[in-house]
Enzyme design. Structure first.
Site, short mmCIF file in Angstrom:
data_model
loop_
_atom_site.label_atom_id
_atom_site.label_comp_id
_atom_site.label_asym_id
_atom_site.label_seq_id
_atom_site.Cartn_x
_atom_site.Cartn_y
_atom_site.Cartn_z
N ASP A 50 -2.57 1.52 7.25
CA ASP A 50 -1.87 1.21 6.00
C ASP A 50 -1.61 -0.29 5.86
O ASP A 50 -1.69 -0.85 4.77
CB ASP A 50 -0.55 1.98 5.94
CG ASP A 50 -0.77 3.48 5.88
OD1 ASP A 50 -1.75 3.91 5.25
OD2 ASP A 50 0.03 4.23 6.48
N GLU B 188 -1.80 -1.46 -5.90
CA GLU B 188 -3.03 -0.85 -6.40
C GLU B 188 -2.81 -0.30 -7.80
O GLU B 188 -1.74 0.23 -8.11
CB GLU B 188 -3.47 0.28 -5.47
CG GLU B 188 -3.92 -0.19 -4.10
CD GLU B 188 -4.21 0.97 -3.18
OE1 GLU B 188 -5.35 1.07 -2.69
OE2 GLU B 188 -3.29 1.79 -2.95
N ASP C 267 0.86 -1.19 0.00
CA ASP C 267 0.00 0.00 0.00
C ASP C 267 0.89 1.23 0.00
O ASP C 267 1.66 1.46 0.94
CB ASP C 267 -0.91 0.01 1.23
CG ASP C 267 -1.77 1.27 1.29
OD1 ASP C 267 -2.63 1.44 0.40
OD2 ASP C 267 -1.57 2.07 2.22
#
Length: 397
Positions: free
Chosen positions: A358, A265, A181
């Site tokens: 996170d 992502e 992340d």
């Protein structure tokens, strides 16, 4: 590319600067030729025609003929390739090159004897119209070098980059997977619980940068004082960039060696860092806050980290949908925007699961990557992720 610090003498540096000027001049001429094209007009000249025109220009201009025809023709060849990439819709349209920005030139058809080692920390490379130029031998130059590019950054540092396709890094082979992340406060949070931060300027360096920026605002445009201040600022910026790139290289190598599947992502960073200034008629909202967010995103090297991961671990980087990764509980699957109590704290109001926000997002990214691989016909989720499959996600609250 493997990049090395070039160490030219003052005489050699003057010739390198002329090579950069000629390459920029020829490139901008090619850009201008293609800028005149409109539907219905004749097509812009191709590489062969541009080379013929370059020969005529060198005959008519002694200052251009004094330069290297290899450097100038290669600039035209690079422009032709850039236009081909633009028409293939893989790159943007080639634009003007400005003085002091992206200064450099490329040399191809490098022979094995054009690069040699002089001592333990010194090497030499043969450059057209110059001869042997020394560079710092910080690591071994890969075999089979066919081309190299010499560049000069805003801080006045010269570098040489040898174009060699590096070999990918082999994974452990145990089916280990990790979710990454990327954030602003924490550069990269791993699903294993590790929090990694990209280095930046230290506090005294930031204070000096602020003083220099204020000094630059008071300096008169075109003055020598302004030029010196800009160079000092460029050196600080280059130091920050070098630290960030070094962190990206070490982090990407670590992830490629430790994990077989790396989940990130699928972020549109270009769109995320677009300015919110708006227009004079329709001004933007929260412009200063958005500008600070953009600086934070770029300072943490989001795009560079994923790019280097794809280079070092090809086929093992999985991009997942970023929606709700920071709001979903990685334990029960409930999506609740109120569960994130602060930037660093996440507490699920349904099952009571608490963790770093996170890290929780990184766990969700890892889970989503497992579902994506299984949907594509990959190995079973339990084998790939080394954990039990996640239960079906519940609807959003």
């Amino acid at each position: 590319m493997s990049r090395f610090r070039l160490q030219p003498t003052p005489t050699q540096e003057r010739v390198l600067v002329e090579h950069c000027w000629h390459a920029r001049f020829v490139w901008n001429l090619a850009v201008e030729q293609h800028a005149h094209w409109r539907p219905g007009r004749r097509a812009a000249p191709g590489f062969i025609e541009q080379c013929r025109q370059l020969t005529e220009a060198r005959a008519a201009n002694p200052w251009l003929a004094a330069g290297s025809v290899i450097v100038q023709q290669q600039a035209l060849k690079d422009f032709t390739e850039a236009m081909a990439n633009f028409f293939r819709r893989t790159h943007r349209r080639p634009t003007w090159r400005r003085r002091g920005r992206a200064e450099g030139f490329r040399i191809v058809a490098v022979k094995p004897g054009d690069v040699r080692r002089v001592s333990r920390k010194v090497g030499e490379v043969k450059v057209a119209k110059i001869g042997w130029v020394r560079f710092r031998w910080s690591r071994a130059v890969a075999e089979g070098v066919k081309s190299y590019r010499i560049t000069c950054d805003r801080a006045g540092r010269w570098h040489i980059a040898f174009a060699v396709a590096p070999k990918p890094i082999a994974g452990p082979g145990a089916g280990a997977a990790v979710g990454v992340d990327r954030g602003v406060v924490v550069s990269a949070a791993l699903s294993t619980g590790e929090l990694l931060n990209a280095p930046t300027l230290r506090r005294p360096e930031k204070a000096r940068l602020l003083r220099l920026q204020r000094k630059l605002a008071r300096a008169q445009r075109g003055s020598n004082r302004r030029s010196k201040v800009k160079t000092a600022i460029a050196k600080l910026r280059a130091r920050e960039t070098d630290r960030r790139k070094d962190w990206v290289e070490k982090t990407s190598t670590y992830l490629a060696r430790q994990f077989d599947v790396i989940a990130v992502e699928n972020l549109k960073i270009t769109n995320m860092t677009r300015s919110a200034r708006g227009s004079r008629d329709v001004p933007g909202r929260g412009v200063r806050q958005k500008a600070g967010l953009n600086r934070g995103i770029l300072a943490n090297g989001w795009g560079l980290l994923v790019t280097r991961l794809e280079h070092k671990a090809p086929g093992r980087v999985v991009k997942v949908d970023p929606r709700y990764t920071s709001q979903r509980c990685s334990a029960c699957g409930i999506v609740d925007r109120e569960a994130r109590e602060s930037q660093a704290a996440f507490r699920c109001r349904s099952c009571g699961f608490a963790a770093n926000a996170d890290v929780n997002a990184a766990l969700n990214i890892r889970h989503a990557a497992g579902h994506a691989v299984t949907a594509r016909g990959g190995p079973p989720l339990g084998e790939l992720m080394n954990r039990e499959p996640q239960r079906d996600l519940l609807p959003v609250r």
